[in-house]
Write a protein that holds these residues in place. Structure first.
Motif, PDB file in Angstrom:
ATOM      1  N   ILE A 122      27.812  59.259  40.079  1.00 44.77           N
ATOM      2  CA  ILE A 122      28.395  59.414  38.746  1.00 44.77           C
ATOM      3  C   ILE A 122      29.894  59.146  38.786  1.00 44.77           C
ATOM      4  O   ILE A 122      30.451  58.470  37.902  1.00 44.77           O
ATOM      5  CB  ILE A 122      28.113  60.831  38.202  1.00 44.77           C
ATOM      6  CG1 ILE A 122      26.607  61.000  37.942  1.00 44.77           C
ATOM      7  CG2 ILE A 122      28.900  61.087  36.925  1.00 44.77           C
ATOM      8  CD1 ILE A 122      26.210  62.413  37.549  1.00 44.77           C
ATOM      9  N   VAL A 123      30.567  59.656  39.823  1.00 45.31           N
ATOM     10  CA  VAL A 123      32.006  59.404  39.948  1.00 45.31           C
ATOM     11  C   VAL A 123      32.273  57.909  40.104  1.00 45.31           C
ATOM     12  O   VAL A 123      33.189  57.349  39.490  1.00 45.31           O
ATOM     13  CB  VAL A 123      32.587  60.195  41.132  1.00 45.31           C
ATOM     14  CG1 VAL A 123      34.046  59.820  41.366  1.00 45.31           C
ATOM     15  CG2 VAL A 123      32.459  61.695  40.881  1.00 45.31           C
ATOM     16  N   ASP A 124      31.472  57.245  40.937  1.00 42.53           N
ATOM     17  CA  ASP A 124      31.663  55.803  41.137  1.00 42.53           C
ATOM     18  C   ASP A 124      31.413  55.011  39.865  1.00 42.53           C
ATOM     19  O   ASP A 124      31.976  53.927  39.677  1.00 42.53           O
ATOM     20  CB  ASP A 124      30.732  55.304  42.246  1.00 42.53           C
ATOM     21  CG  ASP A 124      31.114  55.846  43.612  1.00 42.53           C
ATOM     22  OD1 ASP A 124      32.277  56.286  43.770  1.00 42.53           O
ATOM     23  OD2 ASP A 124      30.258  55.842  44.525  1.00 42.53           O
ATOM     24  N   LEU A 125      30.556  55.537  38.975  1.00 47.65           N
ATOM     25  CA  LEU A 125      30.267  54.832  37.722  1.00 47.65           C
ATOM     26  C   LEU A 125      31.487  54.746  36.813  1.00 47.65           C
ATOM     27  O   LEU A 125      31.536  53.901  35.919  1.00 47.65           O
ATOM     28  CB  LEU A 125      29.125  55.526  36.977  1.00 47.65           C
ATOM     29  CG  LEU A 125      27.699  55.146  37.383  1.00 47.65           C
ATOM     30  CD1 LEU A 125      26.695  55.927  36.556  1.00 47.65           C
ATOM     31  CD2 LEU A 125      27.463  53.643  37.231  1.00 47.65           C
ATOM     32  N   LEU A 126      32.477  55.620  37.027  1.00 48.95           N
ATOM     33  CA  LEU A 126      33.700  55.536  36.216  1.00 48.95           C
ATOM     34  C   LEU A 126      34.384  54.186  36.374  1.00 48.95           C
ATOM     35  O   LEU A 126      35.051  53.704  35.456  1.00 48.95           O
ATOM     36  CB  LEU A 126      34.668  56.652  36.621  1.00 48.95           C
ATOM     37  CG  LEU A 126      34.366  58.065  36.120  1.00 48.95           C
ATOM     38  CD1 LEU A 126      35.358  59.048  36.721  1.00 48.95           C
ATOM     39  CD2 LEU A 126      34.418  58.112  34.603  1.00 48.95           C
ATOM     40  N   ALA A 127      34.222  53.575  37.546  1.00 46.14           N
ATOM     41  CA  ALA A 127      34.844  52.270  37.779  1.00 46.14           C
ATOM     42  C   ALA A 127      34.197  51.177  36.938  1.00 46.14           C
ATOM     43  O   ALA A 127      34.792  50.108  36.748  1.00 46.14           O
ATOM     44  CB  ALA A 127      34.756  51.912  39.262  1.00 46.14           C
ATOM     45  N   ALA A 128      32.985  51.424  36.439  1.00 47.78           N
ATOM     46  CA  ALA A 128      32.280  50.409  35.645  1.00 47.78           C
ATOM     47  C   ALA A 128      32.606  50.497  34.163  1.00 47.78           C
ATOM     48  O   ALA A 128      32.211  49.613  33.398  1.00 47.78           O
ATOM     49  CB  ALA A 128      30.770  50.543  35.847  1.00 47.78           C
ATOM     50  N   VAL A 129      33.309  51.545  33.746  1.00 46.19           N
ATOM     51  CA  VAL A 129      33.653  51.684  32.326  1.00 46.19           C
ATOM     52  C   VAL A 129      34.762  50.688  31.991  1.00 46.19           C
ATOM     53  O   VAL A 129      35.797  50.647  32.668  1.00 46.19           O
ATOM     54  CB  VAL A 129      34.117  53.119  32.013  1.00 46.19           C
ATOM     55  CG1 VAL A 129      34.505  53.249  30.547  1.00 46.19           C
ATOM     56  CG2 VAL A 129      33.017  54.112  32.369  1.00 46.19           C
ATOM     57  N   PRO A 130      34.601  49.862  30.961  1.00 44.22           N
ATOM     58  CA  PRO A 130      35.628  48.886  30.606  1.00 44.22           C
ATOM     59  C   PRO A 130      36.946  49.550  30.220  1.00 44.22           C
ATOM     60  O   PRO A 130      36.975  50.652  29.669  1.00 44.22           O
ATOM     61  CB  PRO A 130      35.007  48.139  29.419  1.00 44.22           C
ATOM     62  CG  PRO A 130      33.542  48.382  29.520  1.00 44.22           C
ATOM     63  CD  PRO A 130      33.400  49.749  30.122  1.00 44.22           C
ATOM     64  N   SER A 131      38.047  48.853  30.492  1.00 50.06           N
ATOM     65  CA  SER A 131      39.368  49.389  30.177  1.00 50.06           C
ATOM     66  C   SER A 131      39.553  49.644  28.690  1.00 50.06           C
ATOM     67  O   SER A 131      40.218  50.601  28.291  1.00 50.06           O
ATOM     68  CB  SER A 131      40.450  48.420  30.672  1.00 50.06           C
ATOM     69  OG  SER A 131      40.407  48.282  32.073  1.00 50.06           O
TER      70      SER A 131
END
Length: 322
Positions: A122-131
């Motif tokens: 879940i923490v790593d998924l934050l990197a996939a959220v668009p800017s």
């Protein structure tokens, strides 16, 4: 052939170099050289495009707060861009570093395996959220939530320059404070992921030895895990700083309506290097005005390159653990 005792040794078989080895070596070497060549070409391009505009600049490039490229006049400087960029990025790093360390230590030292894996995912998924999503969330949702805290800091610690109210109304949400907190959330997956991998490499014998000597879990972490992973944690933080320095869309959305800063304050607004360039992308029609923005990009390129070089230097083990 014989050893020093006179015993005969079997003859060495000559190394056979297969075509696949040669091809693989060529491809890997070419890939490495391509990256280096790309960086050099980018730097040369920025330099060649920036020099004419710097020669025509009527202001002090390093110290001027103005950035005027319209009306046939070039008078631009990077002082405010540098201040907003560094202030927002460093503020984000100050927030993200302890939180990322706490998450990494929780996942590697406290959480059971059944919980650690999905939590890390879940923490790593934050990197996939668009800017752009982070930017909209920051200005529409998180900014109003932070407003009471900003007013409290301004009212009680306003004597300190970083918390003095600048040109920006706190109720507008478009402050460096809000941008820094949003950037901190964006940095978490980068710093947490690398730190988690480093902390997991702590030798089991050291951990078990510390516990066997009577150390508590926290004492074991403080004396074995953190010293072992310190260089990797610092390198991860520096990589996160490089990411924050170059963030564009989220910072542009949050600070888009904020005027230029009048002082070094977290409650000011303005533009970072990246957001300033992005905001004027539609105006890149003439060579000299475009070169002015390329000059700012050159400074950002050098700044980001230096930060990432420091990260690689630290990751290479140049910072010795006690």
């Amino acid at each position: 052939m014989s050893d020093p005792l006179g015993n005969s040794l079997p003859a060495r078989r000559p190394t056979v170099r297969r075509p696949g080895d040669t091809i693989f070596q060529f491809l890997t070497t070419a890939s490495g050289l391509a990256i280096v060549l790309s960086i050099v070409l980018i730097g040369v391009f920025l330099l060649l495009k920036a020099v004419p505009s710097l020669a025509a600049d009527q202001a002090n490039f390093l110290l001027s707060p103005n950035f005027v490229t319209t009306g046939g006049k070039l008078a631009f400087g990077i002082r405010d861009l540098f201040v907003v960029t560094v202030l927002s990025s460093v503020f984000a790093l100050v927030i993200a570093m302890p939180v990322a360390m706490g998450i990494a230590l929780f996942l590697t030292q406290y959480a059971p395996r059944q919980l650690a894996r999905p939590f890390a995912y879940i923490v790593d998924l934050l990197a996939a959220v668009p800017s752009v999503v982070f930017g909209l969330w920051g200005i529409k949702v998180f900014g109003p939530v932070l407003e009471p805290l900003e007013r409290w800091l301004n009212g009680n610690l306003g004597w300190f320059p970083l918390f003095a109210n600048g040109n920006v109304s706190i109720s507008g949400g478009g402050t460096i404070f809000t941008a820094g907190v949003v950037l901190a959330v964006m940095l978490l997956p980068i710093i947490t992921s690398v730190s988690r991998e480093v902390f997991q490499q702590t030798p089991t014998m050291q951990i078990e030895g510390a516990l066997a000597l009577g150390a508590t879990r926290w004492e074991m972490i403080r004396t074995t895990v953190i010293p072992f992973g310190r260089s990797g944690y610092i390198a991860a933080s520096m990589l996160g700083l490089g990411r924050a320095l170059g963030e564009t869309v989220a910072v542009l959305i949050i600070l888009r309506s904020a005027p230029e800063p009048s002082r070094i304050s977290l409650f000011d607004g303005g533009y970072t290097f990246a957001s300033k360039i992005a905001s004027a992308a539609s105006e890149f029609t003439e060579a000299l005005p475009t070169g002015a923005y390329i000059s700012a990009g050159l400074v950002l390129f050098v700044l980001t390159f230096v930060v990432n070089a420091i990260a690689r230097w630290i990751a290479g083990g140049r910072v010795h653990r006690p």
